[in-house]
Enzyme design. Sequence first.
Site, short mmCIF file in Angstrom:
data_model
loop_
_atom_site.label_atom_id
_atom_site.label_comp_id
_atom_site.label_asym_id
_atom_site.label_seq_id
_atom_site.Cartn_x
_atom_site.Cartn_y
_atom_site.Cartn_z
N ASP A 161 -12.34 -1.29 -7.84
CA ASP A 161 -12.30 -0.13 -8.73
C ASP A 161 -11.18 -0.22 -9.77
O ASP A 161 -11.24 0.46 -10.79
CB ASP A 161 -12.10 1.16 -7.91
CG ASP A 161 -13.41 1.67 -7.33
OD1 ASP A 161 -14.42 0.95 -7.41
OD2 ASP A 161 -13.42 2.80 -6.78
N GLU A 167 0.85 -1.19 0.00
CA GLU A 167 0.00 0.00 0.00
C GLU A 167 0.89 1.24 0.00
O GLU A 167 1.80 1.36 0.81
CB GLU A 167 -0.92 -0.02 1.24
CG GLU A 167 -1.61 1.27 1.58
CD GLU A 167 -2.51 1.84 0.46
OE1 GLU A 167 -3.31 1.08 -0.11
OE2 GLU A 167 -2.37 3.04 0.17
N TYR A 198 -27.76 9.15 5.39
CA TYR A 198 -27.96 7.96 6.23
C TYR A 198 -27.07 8.08 7.47
O TYR A 198 -26.08 8.82 7.46
CB TYR A 198 -27.66 6.67 5.44
CG TYR A 198 -26.34 6.61 4.73
CD1 TYR A 198 -25.17 6.27 5.40
CD2 TYR A 198 -26.25 6.90 3.37
CE1 TYR A 198 -23.95 6.19 4.74
CE2 TYR A 198 -25.03 6.85 2.69
CZ TYR A 198 -23.89 6.49 3.38
OH TYR A 198 -22.68 6.42 2.72
C1 FAD Z 1 -19.45 9.46 -3.24
C2 FAD Z 1 -19.24 7.97 -3.20
C3 FAD Z 1 -20.10 7.18 -2.46
C4 FAD Z 1 -19.94 5.78 -2.46
N1 FAD Z 1 -20.81 5.03 -1.73
C5 FAD Z 1 -20.69 3.67 -1.76
C6 FAD Z 1 -21.59 2.87 -1.00
O1 FAD Z 1 -22.47 3.37 -0.30
N2 FAD Z 1 -21.44 1.50 -1.05
C7 FAD Z 1 -20.45 0.91 -1.80
O2 FAD Z 1 -20.35 -0.33 -1.80
N3 FAD Z 1 -19.57 1.66 -2.53
C8 FAD Z 1 -19.67 3.02 -2.51
N4 FAD Z 1 -18.77 3.78 -3.22
C9 FAD Z 1 -17.72 3.12 -4.01
C10 FAD Z 1 -16.56 2.65 -3.14
O3 FAD Z 1 -16.10 3.70 -2.32
C11 FAD Z 1 -15.42 2.15 -4.00
O4 FAD Z 1 -15.91 1.33 -5.03
C12 FAD Z 1 -14.44 1.34 -3.16
O5 FAD Z 1 -13.90 2.14 -2.15
C13 FAD Z 1 -13.31 0.79 -4.05
O6 FAD Z 1 -12.41 0.09 -3.23
P1 FAD Z 1 -11.06 -0.48 -3.85
O7 FAD Z 1 -10.39 -1.20 -2.71
O8 FAD Z 1 -11.32 -1.21 -5.11
O9 FAD Z 1 -10.21 0.81 -4.27
P2 FAD Z 1 -9.68 2.04 -3.40
O10 FAD Z 1 -10.53 2.31 -2.24
O11 FAD Z 1 -9.44 3.16 -4.36
O12 FAD Z 1 -8.26 1.53 -2.84
C14 FAD Z 1 -7.13 1.46 -3.66
C15 FAD Z 1 -5.89 1.44 -2.76
O13 FAD Z 1 -4.73 1.22 -3.56
C16 FAD Z 1 -3.71 2.08 -3.15
N5 FAD Z 1 -2.81 2.30 -4.32
C17 FAD Z 1 -3.10 2.94 -5.47
N6 FAD Z 1 -2.04 2.94 -6.29
C18 FAD Z 1 -1.04 2.27 -5.64
C19 FAD Z 1 0.33 1.94 -5.97
N7 FAD Z 1 0.88 2.30 -7.16
N8 FAD Z 1 1.06 1.27 -5.07
C20 FAD Z 1 0.52 0.89 -3.86
N9 FAD Z 1 -0.75 1.19 -3.48
C21 FAD Z 1 -1.52 1.87 -4.37
C22 FAD Z 1 -4.44 3.35 -2.72
O14 FAD Z 1 -3.65 4.16 -1.86
C23 FAD Z 1 -5.67 2.77 -2.04
O15 FAD Z 1 -5.45 2.53 -0.66
C24 FAD Z 1 -18.90 5.18 -3.22
C25 FAD Z 1 -18.01 5.98 -3.94
C26 FAD Z 1 -18.17 7.36 -3.93
C27 FAD Z 1 -17.22 8.20 -4.74
#
Ligand code: FAD
Length: 398
Positions: A303, A35, A223
């Site tokens: 994501d 991370e 909420y």
């Molecule tokens: C306004 C809003 C409301 C939302 N509400 C909801 C909801 O109610 N329910 C729901 O299920 N989802 C919701 N979402 C979506 C949800 O927040 C995301 O889909 C989710 O957080 C994605 O998680 P992830 O682990 O895939 O990616 P991320 O949370 O983006 O985590 C990626 C991680 O990788 C790390 N990283 C990136 N590049 C590198 C690198 N080169 N080297 C090392 N580390 C790196 C980053 O620092 C980060 O910690 C919402 C999104 C938004 C914008």
Amino acid sequence: MRKVRDKIIVVGAGIGGLTAALCLARCGAEVQIIEQADALTEVGAGIQLSPNCIKVLRLLGLESVLLQIASRPVQVRIRHWRSGAQIAETPLNGTDGDQAEQRYGAPYCTIHRADLITLLATAVSEHAGVSLHTGVQVHQIRQTDAAVNVSTGAGNFTADAVIGADGIHSIVRAQVLGEQAARFTGHVAWRALVPMSAAAKVLQSETAEVTAWWGPRRHFVHYPVRRGEWLNCVCIVEQAGWTEESWRRTGTRSELLGEFADWHAELSGLIQAAASDSLFKWALYDRRPLPQWGKHRVTLLGDACHPMLPFMAQGGAMAIEDAAILANCLKSAAIPRAFLRYADLRRARTTWVQQVSRRNGWVYHLGGPVAWARNQVAPWAMQRTTQTLFQFNPLTVA
Ligand SMILES: Cc1cc2nc3c(=O)[nH]c(=O)nc-3n(C[C@H](O)[C@H](O)[C@H](O)COP(=O)(O)OP(=O)(O)OC[C@H]3O[C@@H](n4cnc5c(N)ncnc54)[C@H](O)[C@@H]3O)c2cc1C
């Protein structure tokens, strides 16, 4: 069933990466999480967790702690932007018991993101099969037939496989599938936190529910989080030409009040009552569904491969579902076959959620007679979508 003995690197310790590490370690894999952030602090206030993903947290033994630190909304309710009239509702946890559990097989909850990350990170720290390297940024991925090499700012790491859980701007995806810019969706999200004592004075209705107000070119969702101590507000505004993507960009109260000036008085009341250091705005990006989720020993999750608009509240839930299904695939096939099977099993559902989320940006923001027609079918449409989303059990796939 295959015993998973692989050494796996997970890039990214967000909701997806941490859950994936726990699911993989549970199957026997030796997992290292890399991370870039120095500490695991999640920005952004609230997140809704639907039954489909809580089934995975239950499997990981985290459900009971989760339910102690989360809120359990009584229902999801859609309201008219100006009159406040109810358009549709989904009961979740009312006086008749836990309807979410009864209908969909697990509860529904809302939680502060920092609390969710702490829950997952604590479980990771207690698991002998997972090690976490913070403050380490991944720069390059190279693979051979037998292994994957990950170059970082802190040296090289080698593993049998790599999972890119590194978010919408994934370096893993860019390295394996090529650079491709994310697309600005024309929406800006504001967030704000209102102390519940103040929110209860403003809202005429139930505060312990997820409420979404639909109106022309905007919608407003609120909420409870922090066991009901705060009301989390997410306000979506159509705004071309403002593309800054950072949860840390502050906005002003007067600007947000202006956006919802002619809306129901409860909403300006909430904006007035929001804690002044809690107002932030963020341009929303997504991507088209990816035809390919990785190559050989590298795959993607959350994501990194299916970023979506938050208009079904499912981005985090999809990442959690991915984690469970990926681990199950590794139990029945070796890398890289397991990764191909995982992508095949996930693509249809995540593509559907990405597409419906995008379409909802249009549906929620309709005005005039078309909005009236939408409201007539909304209860039926909401029930159908909810059923498909929430009943899904990722633990029985693969
Ligand atoms: C306004 C809003 C409301 C939302 N509400 C909801 C909801 O109610 N329910 C729901 O299920 N989802 C919701 N979402 C979506 C949800 O927040 C995301 O889909 C989710 O957080 C994605 O998680 P992830 O682990 O895939 O990616 P991320 O949370 O983006 O985590 C990626 C991680 O990788 C790390 N990283 C990136 N590049 C590198 C690198 N080169 N080297 C090392 N580390 C790196 C980053 O620092 C980060 O910690 C919402 C999104 C938004 C914008």
